[in-house]
Design an enzyme around this catalytic site. Structure first.
Site, PDB file in Angstrom:
ATOM      1  N   CYS A  70      19.512  22.450   5.307  1.00 30.47           N
ATOM      2  CA  CYS A  70      18.785  23.695   5.544  1.00 30.47           C
ATOM      3  C   CYS A  70      17.473  23.474   6.325  1.00 30.47           C
ATOM      4  O   CYS A  70      17.528  23.204   7.512  1.00 30.47           O
ATOM      5  CB  CYS A  70      18.573  24.413   4.218  1.00 30.47           C
ATOM      6  SG  CYS A  70      18.388  26.179   4.421  1.00 30.47           S
ATOM      7  N   HIS A  96      23.259  24.328   0.950  1.00 33.30           N
ATOM      8  CA  HIS A  96      22.617  23.478  -0.072  1.00 33.30           C
ATOM      9  C   HIS A  96      23.648  22.802  -0.973  1.00 33.30           C
ATOM     10  O   HIS A  96      23.861  23.270  -2.101  1.00 33.30           O
ATOM     11  CB  HIS A  96      21.686  24.338  -0.935  1.00 33.30           C
ATOM     12  CG  HIS A  96      20.444  24.769  -0.242  1.00 33.30           C
ATOM     13  ND1 HIS A  96      19.290  24.013  -0.244  1.00 33.30           N
ATOM     14  CD2 HIS A  96      20.175  25.860   0.497  1.00 33.30           C
ATOM     15  CE1 HIS A  96      18.354  24.639   0.451  1.00 33.30           C
ATOM     16  NE2 HIS A  96      18.866  25.762   0.918  1.00 33.30           N
ATOM     17  N   GLU A 122      23.320  20.328  -2.714  1.00 37.07           N
ATOM     18  CA  GLU A 122      22.663  19.812  -3.933  1.00 37.07           C
ATOM     19  C   GLU A 122      22.581  20.873  -5.029  1.00 37.07           C
ATOM     20  O   GLU A 122      22.277  20.552  -6.173  1.00 37.07           O
ATOM     21  CB  GLU A 122      21.261  19.262  -3.576  1.00 37.07           C
ATOM     22  CG  GLU A 122      20.166  20.286  -3.338  1.00 37.07           C
ATOM     23  CD  GLU A 122      20.237  20.989  -1.974  1.00 37.07           C
ATOM     24  OE1 GLU A 122      21.226  20.793  -1.231  1.00 37.07           O
ATOM     25  OE2 GLU A 122      19.307  21.754  -1.663  1.00 37.07           O
TER      26      GLU A 122
HETATM   27  N1  GLN Z   1      14.283  29.632   5.984  1.00 38.76           N
HETATM   28  C1  GLN Z   1      13.845  28.288   5.796  1.00 38.76           C
HETATM   29  C2  GLN Z   1      13.156  27.734   7.047  1.00 38.76           C
HETATM   30  O1  GLN Z   1      13.168  28.347   8.039  1.00 38.76           O
HETATM   31  C3  GLN Z   1      14.981  27.385   5.397  1.00 38.76           C
HETATM   32  C4  GLN Z   1      15.561  27.824   4.083  1.00 38.76           C
HETATM   33  C5  GLN Z   1      16.020  26.735   3.199  1.00 38.76           C
HETATM   34  O2  GLN Z   1      15.760  25.539   3.412  1.00 38.76           O
HETATM   35  N2  GLN Z   1      16.676  27.149   2.134  1.00 38.76           N
HETATM   36  O3  GLN Z   1      12.608  26.675   6.991  1.00 38.76           O
END
Ligand code: GLN
Length: 192
Positions: free
Chosen positions: A79, A169, A171
């Site tokens: 992410c 995610h 995890e």
């Molecule tokens: N929206 C977050 C970002 O732009 C990422 C979201 C996440 O890691 N769950 O960094």
């Protein structure tokens, strides 16, 4: 084998719990001196990429980490971690490590679809659960980037050489197979 888990912000504890289940030792990377510890692979957790990027620079960790990745350290990014690796962010002028030849879109699913769950095929692993939280997706990839998974036509997991990056995610779900996939990659790289 030891894994370094970037622990300046975000969902790093959940990655650590996953490594504990797999009986893989890890060290937390919280400050510059931690980067001198011995580790064979790196996890970049989800969280807020802007905050993580800012902290890495303030803590003077950014360049050393970037160099480790450029020098071939296996890295698993989830992410916000994917955003940190990306060469380009389509809807943001910021750039961070720029080691992954992809263009990502931040918060790509908008506000309403910000968080959702699905199950999709992940190349080399099988069908896995996927939890998305204000996730980015990958708009385009350059040559040399292998697409590992898609969701609704969007690229959400890739590998380029020593780097694996996913929008979701792993995890946060019980399934350990994507972490195992990364651990196997670290094992192979240790033998080289
Ligand atoms: N929206 C977050 C970002 O732009 C990422 C979201 C996440 O890691 N769950 O960094």
């Amino acid at each position: 084998m030891v894994i370094g888990v970037l622990a300046v912000q975000g969902a790093f504890v959940e990655h650590e719990q996953m490594l504990e289940k797999l009986k893989i030792p890890y060290v937390e990377l919280r400050k510059k001196e931690d980067l001198l510890k011995k580790y064979d692979g790196l996890i970049l957790p989800g969280g807020e990429s802007t905050v993580q990027g800012k902290l890495l620079k303030e803590l003077d960790m950014f360049e050393k980490l970037q160099k480790q990745i450029q020098d071939g350290m296996p890295v698993f990014a989830t992410c916000a971690g994917l955003i940190l690796l990306a060469e380009k962010i389509e809807n943001d002028d910021r750039q961070y490590f720029k080691t992954l030849s992809v263009t990502v879109k931040r918060n790509a699913y908008g506000r309403q679809l910000g968080s959702f769950f699905t199950e999709q095929e992940f190349k080399g692993v099988g069908v896995v659960p996927m939890t998305f939280i204000r996730a980015p997706y990958i708009e385009s990839v350059k040559e040399g980037v292998e697409i590992l998974a898609k969701e609704n036509g969007h690229i959400i997991a890739v590998r380029e050489k020593n780097q694996i990056a996913v929008s979701f995610h792993p995890e946060l779900d019980k399934d350990e197979r994507i972490h195992k996939f990364f651990i196997e990659m670290v094992e192979v790289s240790k033998k080289l």
